[in-house]
Scaffold this motif. Structure first.
Motif, PDB file in Angstrom:
ATOM      1  N   ILE A 248     -17.737  99.501  22.531  1.00  0.00           N
ATOM      2  CA  ILE A 248     -19.058  99.492  23.174  1.00  0.00           C
ATOM      3  C   ILE A 248     -20.160  99.259  22.141  1.00  0.00           C
ATOM      4  O   ILE A 248     -21.112  98.506  22.379  1.00  0.00           O
ATOM      5  N   ILE A 249     -20.020  99.902  20.966  1.00  0.00           N
ATOM      6  CA  ILE A 249     -21.021  99.724  19.908  1.00  0.00           C
ATOM      7  C   ILE A 249     -21.025  98.275  19.413  1.00  0.00           C
ATOM      8  O   ILE A 249     -22.088  97.678  19.199  1.00  0.00           O
ATOM      9  N   ILE A 250     -19.842  97.700  19.226  1.00  0.00           N
ATOM     10  CA  ILE A 250     -19.764  96.294  18.799  1.00  0.00           C
ATOM     11  C   ILE A 250     -20.368  95.390  19.881  1.00  0.00           C
ATOM     12  O   ILE A 250     -21.110  94.445  19.580  1.00  0.00           O
ATOM     13  N   SER A 251     -20.064  95.706  21.135  1.00  0.00           N
ATOM     14  CA  SER A 251     -20.626  94.926  22.246  1.00  0.00           C
ATOM     15  C   SER A 251     -22.149  95.043  22.270  1.00  0.00           C
ATOM     16  O   SER A 251     -22.848  94.061  22.535  1.00  0.00           O
ATOM     17  N   GLN A 252     -22.655  96.249  21.991  1.00  0.00           N
ATOM     18  CA  GLN A 252     -24.104  96.457  21.934  1.00  0.00           C
ATOM     19  C   GLN A 252     -24.729  95.614  20.833  1.00  0.00           C
ATOM     20  O   GLN A 252     -25.808  95.038  21.006  1.00  0.00           O
ATOM     21  N   SER A 253     -24.039  95.539  19.696  1.00  0.00           N
ATOM     22  CA  SER A 253     -24.531  94.734  18.575  1.00  0.00           C
ATOM     23  C   SER A 253     -24.656  93.266  18.979  1.00  0.00           C
ATOM     24  O   SER A 253     -25.662  92.609  18.676  1.00  0.00           O
ATOM     25  N   ILE A 254     -23.643  92.775  19.693  1.00  0.00           N
ATOM     26  CA  ILE A 254     -23.687  91.380  20.162  1.00  0.00           C
ATOM     27  C   ILE A 254     -24.764  91.208  21.223  1.00  0.00           C
ATOM     28  O   ILE A 254     -25.510  90.216  21.225  1.00  0.00           O
ATOM     29  N   SER A 256     -27.537  92.690  21.530  1.00  0.00           N
ATOM     30  CA  SER A 256     -28.909  92.827  21.036  1.00  0.00           C
ATOM     31  C   SER A 256     -29.607  91.483  20.868  1.00  0.00           C
ATOM     32  O   SER A 256     -30.835  91.417  20.771  1.00  0.00           O
ATOM     33  N   PHE A 257     -28.834  90.387  20.849  1.00  0.00           N
ATOM     34  CA  PHE A 257     -29.428  89.062  20.740  1.00  0.00           C
ATOM     35  C   PHE A 257     -29.958  88.568  22.079  1.00  0.00           C
ATOM     36  O   PHE A 257     -30.639  87.536  22.132  1.00  0.00           O
ATOM     37  N   PHE A 258     -29.642  89.287  23.181  1.00  0.00           N
ATOM     38  CA  PHE A 258     -30.146  88.938  24.510  1.00  0.00           C
ATOM     39  C   PHE A 258     -31.166  89.991  24.932  1.00  0.00           C
ATOM     40  O   PHE A 258     -30.811  91.169  25.070  1.00  0.00           O
ATOM     41  N   PRO A 259     -32.432  89.631  25.128  1.00  0.00           N
ATOM     42  CA  PRO A 259     -33.452  90.618  25.508  1.00  0.00           C
ATOM     43  C   PRO A 259     -33.074  91.386  26.771  1.00  0.00           C
ATOM     44  O   PRO A 259     -32.726  90.801  27.796  1.00  0.00           O
ATOM     45  N   GLY A 260     -33.118  92.707  26.678  1.00  0.00           N
ATOM     46  CA  GLY A 260     -32.807  93.570  27.820  1.00  0.00           C
ATOM     47  C   GLY A 260     -31.336  93.815  28.058  1.00  0.00           C
ATOM     48  O   GLY A 260     -30.967  94.653  28.890  1.00  0.00           O
ATOM     49  N   ALA A 261     -30.461  93.111  27.330  1.00  0.00           N
ATOM     50  CA  ALA A 261     -29.017  93.211  27.591  1.00  0.00           C
ATOM     51  C   ALA A 261     -28.468  94.583  27.220  1.00  0.00           C
ATOM     52  O   ALA A 261     -27.556  95.090  27.890  1.00  0.00           O
ATOM     53  N   ILE A 262     -28.973  95.192  26.151  1.00  0.00           N
ATOM     54  CA  ILE A 262     -28.486  96.519  25.750  1.00  0.00           C
ATOM     55  C   ILE A 262     -28.722  97.519  26.868  1.00  0.00           C
ATOM     56  O   ILE A 262     -27.840  98.330  27.204  1.00  0.00           O
ATOM     57  N   LYS A 348     -29.348  93.151  40.139  1.00  0.00           N
ATOM     58  CA  LYS A 348     -28.256  92.179  40.228  1.00  0.00           C
ATOM     59  C   LYS A 348     -27.522  92.044  38.895  1.00  0.00           C
ATOM     60  O   LYS A 348     -26.282  91.962  38.866  1.00  0.00           O
ATOM     61  N   SER A 349     -28.280  92.059  37.795  1.00  0.00           N
ATOM     62  CA  SER A 349     -27.651  91.938  36.472  1.00  0.00           C
ATOM     63  C   SER A 349     -26.772  93.147  36.180  1.00  0.00           C
ATOM     64  O   SER A 349     -25.641  93.011  35.686  1.00  0.00           O
ATOM     65  N   VAL A 350     -27.275  94.348  36.485  1.00  0.00           N
ATOM     66  CA  VAL A 350     -26.496  95.568  36.254  1.00  0.00           C
ATOM     67  C   VAL A 350     -25.272  95.588  37.162  1.00  0.00           C
ATOM     68  O   VAL A 350     -24.179  95.997  36.740  1.00  0.00           O
ATOM     69  N   ALA A 351     -25.430  95.138  38.417  1.00  0.00           N
ATOM     70  CA  ALA A 351     -24.318  95.160  39.375  1.00  0.00           C
ATOM     71  C   ALA A 351     -23.179  94.246  38.921  1.00  0.00           C
ATOM     72  O   ALA A 351     -21.996  94.613  39.015  1.00  0.00           O
ATOM     73  N   ILE A 399     -17.230  87.325  21.688  1.00  0.00           N
ATOM     74  CA  ILE A 399     -17.957  86.208  21.072  1.00  0.00           C
ATOM     75  C   ILE A 399     -17.662  84.897  21.795  1.00  0.00           C
ATOM     76  O   ILE A 399     -18.552  84.067  22.007  1.00  0.00           O
ATOM     77  N   ILE A 400     -16.406  84.713  22.199  1.00  0.00           N
ATOM     78  CA  ILE A 400     -16.015  83.487  22.916  1.00  0.00           C
ATOM     79  C   ILE A 400     -16.621  83.464  24.314  1.00  0.00           C
ATOM     80  O   ILE A 400     -17.203  82.459  24.748  1.00  0.00           O
ATOM     81  N   LEU A 401     -16.511  84.605  25.040  1.00  0.00           N
ATOM     82  CA  LEU A 401     -16.950  84.647  26.439  1.00  0.00           C
ATOM     83  C   LEU A 401     -18.462  84.542  26.591  1.00  0.00           C
ATOM     84  O   LEU A 401     -18.942  84.006  27.599  1.00  0.00           O
ATOM     85  N   ILE A 402     -19.234  85.066  25.614  1.00  0.00           N
ATOM     86  CA  ILE A 402     -20.697  84.988  25.754  1.00  0.00           C
ATOM     87  C   ILE A 402     -21.188  83.543  25.655  1.00  0.00           C
ATOM     88  O   ILE A 402     -22.302  83.235  26.106  1.00  0.00           O
ATOM     89  N   GLN A 403     -20.368  82.653  25.098  1.00  0.00           N
ATOM     90  CA  GLN A 403     -20.751  81.240  25.042  1.00  0.00           C
ATOM     91  C   GLN A 403     -20.792  80.633  26.449  1.00  0.00           C
ATOM     92  O   GLN A 403     -21.530  79.673  26.691  1.00  0.00           O
ATOM     93  N   TYR A 404     -20.006  81.197  27.361  1.00  0.00           N
ATOM     94  CA  TYR A 404     -19.897  80.649  28.711  1.00  0.00           C
ATOM     95  C   TYR A 404     -20.579  81.526  29.770  1.00  0.00           C
ATOM     96  O   TYR A 404     -21.049  81.017  30.788  1.00  0.00           O
ATOM     97  N   MET A 405     -20.644  82.840  29.526  1.00  0.00           N
ATOM     98  CA  MET A 405     -21.137  83.769  30.545  1.00  0.00           C
ATOM     99  C   MET A 405     -22.349  84.584  30.100  1.00  0.00           C
ATOM    100  O   MET A 405     -22.812  85.437  30.854  1.00  0.00           O
ATOM    101  N   GLY A 406     -22.843  84.357  28.894  1.00  0.00           N
ATOM    102  CA  GLY A 406     -23.920  85.194  28.389  1.00  0.00           C
ATOM    103  C   GLY A 406     -23.410  86.601  28.137  1.00  0.00           C
ATOM    104  O   GLY A 406     -22.221  86.806  27.855  1.00  0.00           O
ATOM    105  N   TYR A 407     -24.280  87.589  28.278  1.00  0.00           N
ATOM    106  CA  TYR A 407     -23.857  88.964  27.990  1.00  0.00           C
ATOM    107  C   TYR A 407     -22.882  89.517  29.029  1.00  0.00           C
ATOM    108  O   TYR A 407     -22.255  90.557  28.809  1.00  0.00           O
ATOM    109  N   PHE A 408     -22.717  88.816  30.187  1.00  0.00           N
ATOM    110  CA  PHE A 408     -21.698  89.245  31.153  1.00  0.00           C
ATOM    111  C   PHE A 408     -20.296  89.131  30.550  1.00  0.00           C
ATOM    112  O   PHE A 408     -19.377  89.848  30.940  1.00  0.00           O
ATOM    113  N   GLY A 409     -20.131  88.223  29.599  1.00  0.00           N
ATOM    114  CA  GLY A 409     -18.838  88.060  28.944  1.00  0.00           C
ATOM    115  C   GLY A 409     -18.417  89.283  28.154  1.00  0.00           C
ATOM    116  O   GLY A 409     -17.215  89.503  27.920  1.00  0.00           O
TER     117      GLY A 409
END
Length: 513
Positions: A248-254, A256-262, A348-351, A399-409
């Motif tokens: 989860i911490i590593i995911s949070q680090s990734i 952080s590059f998307f505003p509001g994603a954390i 919708k984003s949280v859901a 890292i691979i999935l965020i290229q296609y799905m954004g932070y949903f990956g």
């Protein structure tokens, strides 16, 4: 088995109270800060000490200490108390030094936790300043986790299970002192520290009431070999038990590059953590102490039988929770978070994030269950290797999935890798002869999954029919409709498991078949 069920009920009651208060806290945070940059800062401040708490306090300590302590208690209760007091002293020193080091290197730690903040110097400076205030909470809660493990070993579960609720109360109370949003954010870490002091005082009071004999002044040289062995096992156990938190911490680090994603990831995590924590705390606080009291040299078959029953229980609850929550994720998020500054777009984003996390819920819980086997056999090295490899794979997948799905990956990657980790643990437990997986248990789990899927499909169709009412109705109407959907899902699922013969309802109890 009855004592296990009774203990599980006690723990569930205490944990439900904590999770309800946790949801109230998250609702307050979400309605106050929304999914803004300041919300991201507050979520990092709340997550940092809790990250270390779940690894060292609730994870490694309980998982490694309880089996060793119970084994020593069977041989010599006096030596067991000496061992417990020595561990308490070393934890006291370790947590104090660790907090000082984290305070010194906080700018580096904050940059690693949220590298996306580096581009915004004000956001990073605010995060560093508030985290420095909050991190002393770790000192208190580490000692709380240890003393709670001692209470659990002696069969006192309720005090330890409700203790975390004081953290939510402290944060809510601190934020309530002002109406200024920026000042509320500054008060959050002070609420954490005050809550830590209250938690330690509460658990110390309960330990004194039952007169266990910990903490107590003892010689550090007496029976020191077993203490050294324990401390050597603590780090790999911390990595293994805290695998989810590390990911989860590593995911949070990734993120952080998307505003509001954390914030979005944090809000979604809070909801799916509700059933995860209920089942996980049963695995760690009730099943682990019970299994560790069995002598593995002479009665490994009893451990295997208990594990099989536990797999049935966990599957019976986790599958419908995961599928049901994913099916009606939007109304659930609407009822919990969509207030104040929290918009429908954020809902919708949280859901979506919550639904993707929910896919891995059964795996997350079953991993905790299989970890117990390795802790009982004191095989922490294997868990350490599995955890390290899983974290690396999970990070690469994110890292691979965020290229296609954004932070949903990030949420999808975590769920997929959790199933990979579970399959690996099952394979190793069979290979090392810790457990014998029977064909019937696989069929049993598949049937439960089928029943849950039917229930989930019906729930989703029902929600689609009621969507116009959800979008136009008031909060209370949406709340009633959501509870109606949940009730419909529960009734449907109960009918399914009864029809397939998974459970039997008697006059006084529900029996797994």
């Amino acid at each position: 088995m009855r004592s296990l069920v009774k203990s599980s009920v006690i723990v569930v009651i205490g944990t439900v109270l904590c999770k309800i208060l946790g949801l109230v806290r998250e609702l307050y945070v979400a309605s106050t800060f929304g999914s803004s940059n300041l919300a991201d800062v507050v979520n990092v401040v709340l997550r940092l000490p809790n990250f270390f708490r779940r690894i060292f306090s609730e994870g490694a300590l309980s998982s490694v200490f309880i089996p060793v302590f119970n084994a020593k208690s069977r041989e010599n209760k006096k030596d067991a108390l000496i061992f417990a007091n020595q561990i308490f002293f070393y934890l006291l020193i370790f947590s104090g030094v660790f907090v000082i080091l984290v305070e010194i290197f906080m700018p580096v730690i904050a940059s690693l936790l949220a590298p996306g903040f580096i581009a915004n110097s004000d956001q990073l400076c605010t995060t560093v300043r508030l985290c420095r205030v909050s991190i002393p909470y770790l000192f208190f809660v580490t000692l709380v986790g240890f003393l709670s493990s001692v209470l659990n070993s002696y069969g006192y579960f309720f005090a330890a299970s409700i203790n975390p609720s004081l953290m939510s109360i402290g944060v809510i109370a601190a934020m309530s002192f002002t109406d200024n949003v920026s000042v509320k954010a500054k008060f959050v870490p002070f609420g954490l520290v005050i809550a830590g002091i209250l938690q330690l005082s509460f658990v110390m009071y309960n330990v004194r009431c039952v007169n266990i004999g910990v903490p107590k002044r003892v010689s550090l040289t007496e029976n020191s070999d077993s203490t050294k062995k324990f401390l050597c096992k603590l780090l790999p156990a911390g990595m293994a038990s805290g695998a989810t938190q590390i990911q989860i911490i590593i995911s949070q680090s990734i993120a952080s590059f998307f505003p509001g994603a954390i914030s979005i990831l944090g809000y979604a995590e809070r909801i799916y953590q509700f059933p995860l924590s209920l089942l996980g705390v049963i695995c760690s606080s009730v099943l682990l102490p019970a299994m560790s009291k069995i002598n593995v040299k002479y009665d490994s078959s009893k451990i295997s039988h208990m594990q099989m029953r536990s797999i049935k229980l966990v599957s019976l609850i986790s599958f419908p929770c995961a599928i049901g929550m994913a099916a009606i994720s939007i109304p659930i998020v609407q009822c919990i978070y969509q207030h104040g500054n929290f918009s429908f777009e954020s809902t919708k984003s949280v859901a979506i994030t919550f639904s993707l996390f929910a896919l891995g819920l059964p795996a997350f819980v079953l991993i905790k269950l299989f970890n117990n086997l390795f802790y009982v056999y004191q095989d922490t090295k294997t868990l350490f290797r599995v955890t390290c490899v899983s974290i690396v794979i999970n990070t690469l997948a994110n890292i691979i999935l965020i290229q296609y799905m954004g932070y949903f990956g990030i949420s999808l990657g975590s769920s997929l890798i959790s199933w990979v980790q579970l399959i690996w643990l099952v394979h190793l437990s069979v290979k090392k002869k810790y457990l014998s997986i029977k064909r019937y248990i696989i069929i049993w789990c598949l049937e439960v999954f089928f029943i849950s899927s039917v229930m989930g499909g019906m729930l989703h169709v029902s929600y689609l029919i009621l969507t116009p009412y959800f979008n136009s109705a008031s909060f209370f109407v949406r709340l009633i409709l959501t509870f109606g959907l949940l009730f419909l899902g529960i009734i449907t699922y109960l009918c399914g498991v009864l029809l397939f013969g998974k459970i039997s309802i008697g006059k006084r109890s529900i029996v797994l078949l």
